[in-house]
Design a protein around this motif. Structure first.
Motif, PDB file in Angstrom:
ATOM      1  N   ILE A 166       0.839  -1.204   0.000  1.00 14.87           N
ATOM      2  CA  ILE A 166       0.000   0.000   0.000  1.00 14.87           C
ATOM      3  C   ILE A 166       0.874   1.254   0.000  1.00 14.87           C
ATOM      4  CG2 ILE A 166      -1.683   1.338   1.334  1.00 14.87           C
ATOM      5  CD1 ILE A 166      -2.696  -1.432   2.415  1.00 14.87           C
ATOM      6  N   TYR A 167       1.928   1.226   0.810  1.00 10.89           N
ATOM      7  CA  TYR A 167       2.831   2.381   0.884  1.00 10.89           C
ATOM      8  C   TYR A 167       3.463   2.678  -0.467  1.00 10.89           C
ATOM      9  CZ  TYR A 167       6.923   5.195   1.998  1.00 10.89           C
ATOM     10  OH  TYR A 167       7.880   6.168   2.010  1.00 10.89           O
ATOM     11  N   LEU A 168       3.836   1.651  -1.200  1.00 13.89           N
ATOM     12  CA  LEU A 168       4.466   1.863  -2.507  1.00 13.89           C
ATOM     13  C   LEU A 168       3.497   2.522  -3.483  1.00 13.89           C
ATOM     14  CD1 LEU A 168       6.477  -1.478  -2.867  1.00 13.89           C
ATOM     15  CD2 LEU A 168       7.379   0.809  -2.368  1.00 13.89           C
ATOM     16  N   ARG A 169       2.220   2.254  -3.330  1.00 17.25           N
ATOM     17  CA  ARG A 169       1.208   2.850  -4.214  1.00 17.25           C
ATOM     18  C   ARG A 169       0.675   4.173  -3.678  1.00 17.25           C
ATOM     19  NH1 ARG A 169      -3.263   0.027  -4.055  1.00 17.25           N
ATOM     20  NH2 ARG A 169      -2.626  -1.576  -2.577  1.00 17.25           N
ATOM     21  N   HIS A 170       0.596   4.261  -2.345  1.00 13.45           N
ATOM     22  CA  HIS A 170      -0.001   5.447  -1.715  1.00 13.45           C
ATOM     23  C   HIS A 170       0.866   5.861  -0.524  1.00 13.45           C
ATOM     24  CE1 HIS A 170      -3.716   4.997  -4.063  1.00 13.45           C
ATOM     25  NE2 HIS A 170      -3.574   3.700  -3.855  1.00 13.45           N
ATOM     26  N   PRO A 171       2.057   6.427  -0.788  1.00 16.14           N
ATOM     27  CA  PRO A 171       2.964   6.780   0.312  1.00 16.14           C
ATOM     28  C   PRO A 171       2.410   7.843   1.249  1.00 16.14           C
ATOM     29  CG  PRO A 171       3.728   7.704  -1.765  1.00 16.14           C
ATOM     30  CD  PRO A 171       2.623   6.757  -2.114  1.00 16.14           C
ATOM     31  N   GLU A 172       1.363   8.536   0.823  1.00 18.13           N
ATOM     32  CA  GLU A 172       0.800   9.608   1.638  1.00 18.13           C
ATOM     33  C   GLU A 172      -0.277   9.123   2.612  1.00 18.13           C
ATOM     34  OE1 GLU A 172      -2.216   8.721  -1.310  1.00 18.13           O
ATOM     35  OE2 GLU A 172      -0.027   8.835  -1.376  1.00 18.13           O
ATOM     36  N   HIS A 173      -0.607   7.832   2.577  1.00 19.49           N
ATOM     37  CA  HIS A 173      -1.734   7.325   3.378  1.00 19.49           C
ATOM     38  C   HIS A 173      -1.294   7.162   4.838  1.00 19.49           C
ATOM     39  CE1 HIS A 173      -5.395   5.273   4.428  1.00 19.49           C
ATOM     40  NE2 HIS A 173      -5.823   5.281   3.168  1.00 19.49           N
ATOM     41  N   ALA A 174      -1.629   8.171   5.674  1.00 18.99           N
ATOM     42  CA  ALA A 174      -1.158   8.195   7.063  1.00 18.99           C
ATOM     43  C   ALA A 174      -1.708   7.031   7.876  1.00 18.99           C
ATOM     44  CB  ALA A 174      -1.547   9.517   7.717  1.00 18.99           C
ATOM     45  N   ALA A 175      -2.953   6.647   7.629  1.00 17.44           N
ATOM     46  CA  ALA A 175      -3.542   5.548   8.407  1.00 17.44           C
ATOM     47  C   ALA A 175      -2.792   4.244   8.154  1.00 17.44           C
ATOM     48  CB  ALA A 175      -5.017   5.387   8.059  1.00 17.44           C
ATOM     49  N   ASN A 176      -2.407   4.008   6.912  1.00 16.17           N
ATOM     50  CA  ASN A 176      -1.637   2.802   6.616  1.00 16.17           C
ATOM     51  C   ASN A 176      -0.289   2.832   7.322  1.00 16.17           C
ATOM     52  OD1 ASN A 176      -0.883   0.328   5.059  1.00 16.17           O
ATOM     53  ND2 ASN A 176       0.583   1.726   4.121  1.00 16.17           N
ATOM     54  N   LEU A 177       0.350   3.984   7.320  1.00 17.76           N
ATOM     55  CA  LEU A 177       1.654   4.102   7.976  1.00 17.76           C
ATOM     56  C   LEU A 177       1.538   3.881   9.484  1.00 17.76           C
ATOM     57  CD1 LEU A 177       2.935   7.118   5.901  1.00 17.76           C
ATOM     58  CD2 LEU A 177       4.031   4.861   5.986  1.00 17.76           C
ATOM     59  N   GLN A 178       0.473   4.419  10.078  1.00 18.15           N
ATOM     60  CA  GLN A 178       0.278   4.197  11.513  1.00 18.15           C
ATOM     61  C   GLN A 178       0.008   2.716  11.794  1.00 18.15           C
ATOM     62  OE1 GLN A 178      -1.911   6.511  14.942  1.00 18.15           O
ATOM     63  NE2 GLN A 178      -3.446   5.501  13.678  1.00 18.15           N
ATOM     64  N   ASN A 179      -0.844   2.090  10.991  1.00  8.22           N
ATOM     65  CA  ASN A 179      -1.115   0.657  11.171  1.00  8.22           C
ATOM     66  C   ASN A 179       0.176  -0.150  11.055  1.00  8.22           C
ATOM     67  OD1 ASN A 179      -3.830   1.313  11.357  1.00  8.22           O
ATOM     68  ND2 ASN A 179      -4.294   0.727   9.250  1.00  8.22           N
ATOM     69  N   TRP A 180       0.998   0.219  10.086  1.00  7.78           N
ATOM     70  CA  TRP A 180       2.267  -0.477   9.870  1.00  7.78           C
ATOM     71  C   TRP A 180       3.177  -0.299  11.087  1.00  7.78           C
ATOM     72  CZ3 TRP A 180       5.606   0.646   4.861  1.00  7.78           C
ATOM     73  CH2 TRP A 180       6.523  -0.402   4.664  1.00  7.78           C
ATOM     74  N   ALA A 181       3.203   0.914  11.620  1.00  5.84           N
ATOM     75  CA  ALA A 181       4.019   1.181  12.809  1.00  5.84           C
ATOM     76  C   ALA A 181       3.550   0.342  13.999  1.00  5.84           C
ATOM     77  CB  ALA A 181       3.957   2.665  13.157  1.00  5.84           C
ATOM     78  N   ILE A 182       2.238   0.264  14.185  1.00  9.85           N
ATOM     79  CA  ILE A 182       1.698  -0.524  15.299  1.00  9.85           C
ATOM     80  C   ILE A 182       2.035  -2.000  15.118  1.00  9.85           C
ATOM     81  CG2 ILE A 182      -0.442  -1.301  16.399  1.00  9.85           C
ATOM     82  CD1 ILE A 182      -1.580   1.516  15.737  1.00  9.85           C
ATOM     83  N   LEU A 183       1.921  -2.481  13.882  1.00 12.33           N
ATOM     84  CA  LEU A 183       2.268  -3.879  13.604  1.00 12.33           C
ATOM     85  C   LEU A 183       3.738  -4.138  13.933  1.00 12.33           C
ATOM     86  CD1 LEU A 183       1.826  -6.700  12.411  1.00 12.33           C
ATOM     87  CD2 LEU A 183       2.156  -5.683  10.127  1.00 12.33           C
ATOM     88  N   GLU A 201       3.945  11.228  10.055  1.00 16.66           N
ATOM     89  CA  GLU A 201       3.834  12.596  10.562  1.00 16.66           C
ATOM     90  C   GLU A 201       4.017  13.647   9.468  1.00 16.66           C
ATOM     91  OE1 GLU A 201       5.207  12.027  15.217  1.00 16.66           O
ATOM     92  OE2 GLU A 201       6.732  12.404  13.687  1.00 16.66           O
ATOM     93  N   THR A 202       4.597  13.259   8.366  1.00 21.36           N
ATOM     94  CA  THR A 202       4.765  14.203   7.249  1.00 21.36           C
ATOM     95  C   THR A 202       3.704  13.991   6.172  1.00 21.36           C
ATOM     96  OG1 THR A 202       6.292  12.718   6.067  1.00 21.36           O
ATOM     97  CG2 THR A 202       7.241  14.276   7.653  1.00 21.36           C
ATOM     98  N   ALA A 203       2.821  13.018   6.405  1.00 21.30           N
ATOM     99  CA  ALA A 203       1.781  12.710   5.416  1.00 21.30           C
ATOM    100  C   ALA A 203       0.498  13.454   5.756  1.00 21.30           C
ATOM    101  CB  ALA A 203       1.522  11.208   5.400  1.00 21.30           C
ATOM    102  N   PRO A 204      -0.362  13.693   4.753  1.00 21.47           N
ATOM    103  CA  PRO A 204      -1.668  14.295   5.043  1.00 21.47           C
ATOM    104  C   PRO A 204      -2.436  13.429   6.037  1.00 21.47           C
ATOM    105  CG  PRO A 204      -1.243  14.250   2.685  1.00 21.47           C
ATOM    106  CD  PRO A 204      -0.160  13.427   3.321  1.00 21.47           C
ATOM    107  N   GLY A 205      -3.128  14.071   6.954  1.00 22.09           N
ATOM    108  CA  GLY A 205      -3.909  13.319   7.929  1.00 22.09           C
ATOM    109  C   GLY A 205      -3.103  12.816   9.096  1.00 22.09           C
ATOM    110  N   SER A 206      -1.903  13.374   9.303  1.00 22.01           N
ATOM    111  CA  SER A 206      -1.050  12.894  10.391  1.00 22.01           C
ATOM    112  C   SER A 206      -1.660  13.161  11.760  1.00 22.01           C
ATOM    113  CB  SER A 206       0.330  13.542  10.309  1.00 22.01           C
ATOM    114  OG  SER A 206       0.233  14.951  10.394  1.00 22.01           O
ATOM    115  N   ALA A 207      -2.652  14.039  11.823  1.00 17.41           N
ATOM    116  CA  ALA A 207      -3.302  14.317  13.110  1.00 17.41           C
ATOM    117  C   ALA A 207      -4.001  13.087  13.662  1.00 17.41           C
ATOM    118  CB  ALA A 207      -4.306  15.455  12.957  1.00 17.41           C
ATOM    119  N   THR A 208      -4.196  12.048  12.819  1.00 20.08           N
ATOM    120  CA  THR A 208      -4.880  10.837  13.276  1.00 20.08           C
ATOM    121  C   THR A 208      -3.957   9.934  14.093  1.00 20.08           C
ATOM    122  OG1 THR A 208      -4.303   9.638  11.237  1.00 20.08           O
ATOM    123  CG2 THR A 208      -6.391  10.847  11.257  1.00 20.08           C
ATOM    124  N   LEU A 209      -2.666  10.229  14.168  1.00 15.93           N
ATOM    125  CA  LEU A 209      -1.753   9.389  14.925  1.00 15.93           C
ATOM    126  C   LEU A 209      -2.185   9.298  16.385  1.00 15.93           C
ATOM    127  CD1 LEU A 209       1.728  10.441  13.486  1.00 15.93           C
ATOM    128  CD2 LEU A 209       0.383   8.423  12.932  1.00 15.93           C
TER     129      LEU A 209
END
Length: 230
Positions: A166-183, A201-209
């Motif tokens: 998902i990151y390779l296709r949508h590097p800006e997806h903050a929710a995916n990055l947070q899920n990945w971090a939790i995993l 934290e540099t992606a749009p929607g980083s406030a959801t962290l």
């Protein structure tokens, strides 16, 4: 669109529903009606509903299912979970393979704390919804949760591969990055988790962290580059 929605709601009302007994109500609020044997009265109500939908959609049950499932999601976004699950069930009755309805059922099961049931529904929906980034993110998250709960390394590895794809296709997806971090946190890779946090934290929607997660990660490993007085 408003006219169409009004027409669909009218059709749903005309089709009728099951008697509002406690047993019927419980079945109505369970995904796929709980997969229980229905009474003759319930089956007759299903037949009326299907006939009305066939009339409204010229026999195209796949199209009818998608419209009813989308209505379910509109209820879910408004916080009306009971109305949402009724619509998802009706969509499933029209088309057992409707991914939008199965996804909605999974979202409700997940909110009820039933991670494994949600993951199974998402797995069933995947053939129809693969490539929808928000679905893919939800599915990877569900795999990560169940994998962590069951300490299933193979499932967690599968979730990690999906997060990376998902990151390779949508590097800006903050929710995916947070899920990945939790995993990665649950896999014991704290440095990797911080790396994904910093990307999020540099992606749009980083406030959801999630601040609670960041605190838990900080307890395991100090944030790289942070000033930590001894």
């Amino acid at each position: 669109m408003k006219t169409f929605i009004a027409s669909l709601l009218l059709a749903l009302a005309v089709a009728g529903g099951w008697p509002q007994t406690a047993g019927a109500q419980n079945i109505n609020l369970a995904p796929k009606y709980g997969l229980v044997e229905k009474t003759p009265q319930q089956r007759a109500a299903d037949d009326r509903f299907l006939a009305e939908m066939d009339k409204q959609f010229n026999g195209d049950r796949a199209k009818a299912a998608e419209q009813v499932a989308q209505l379910g999601w509109s209820y879910l976004r408004k916080g009306s979970q009971q109305d949402a699950i009724r619509r998802f069930n009706q969509a499933w009755l029209l088309d057992h393979a409707n991914g939008t309805a199965l996804w909605g059922m999974a979202a409700i099961e997940g909110s009820r704390g039933k991670a494994l049931e949600a993951q199974k529904l998402l797995a069933e929906a995947e053939p129809r919804l693969r490539g929808n980034v928000d679905f893919d993110v939800d599915y990877a998250r569900a795999l990560a949760m169940v994998g962590a709960q069951q300490r299933d390394k193979a499932m967690m590895a599968d979730a990690a591969r999906r997060c990376e794809a998902i990151y390779l296709r949508h590097p800006e997806h903050a929710a995916n990055l947070q899920n990945w971090a939790i995993l990665l946190f649950y896999m014991g890779d704290y440095a990797g988790a911080w790396n994904k946090v910093q990307l999020a934290e540099t992606a749009p929607g980083s406030a959801t962290l999630d601040p609670a997660f960041l605190a838990a990660l900080g307890n395991k490993m100090a944030r790289p580059g942070a000033n930590n007085p001894r």
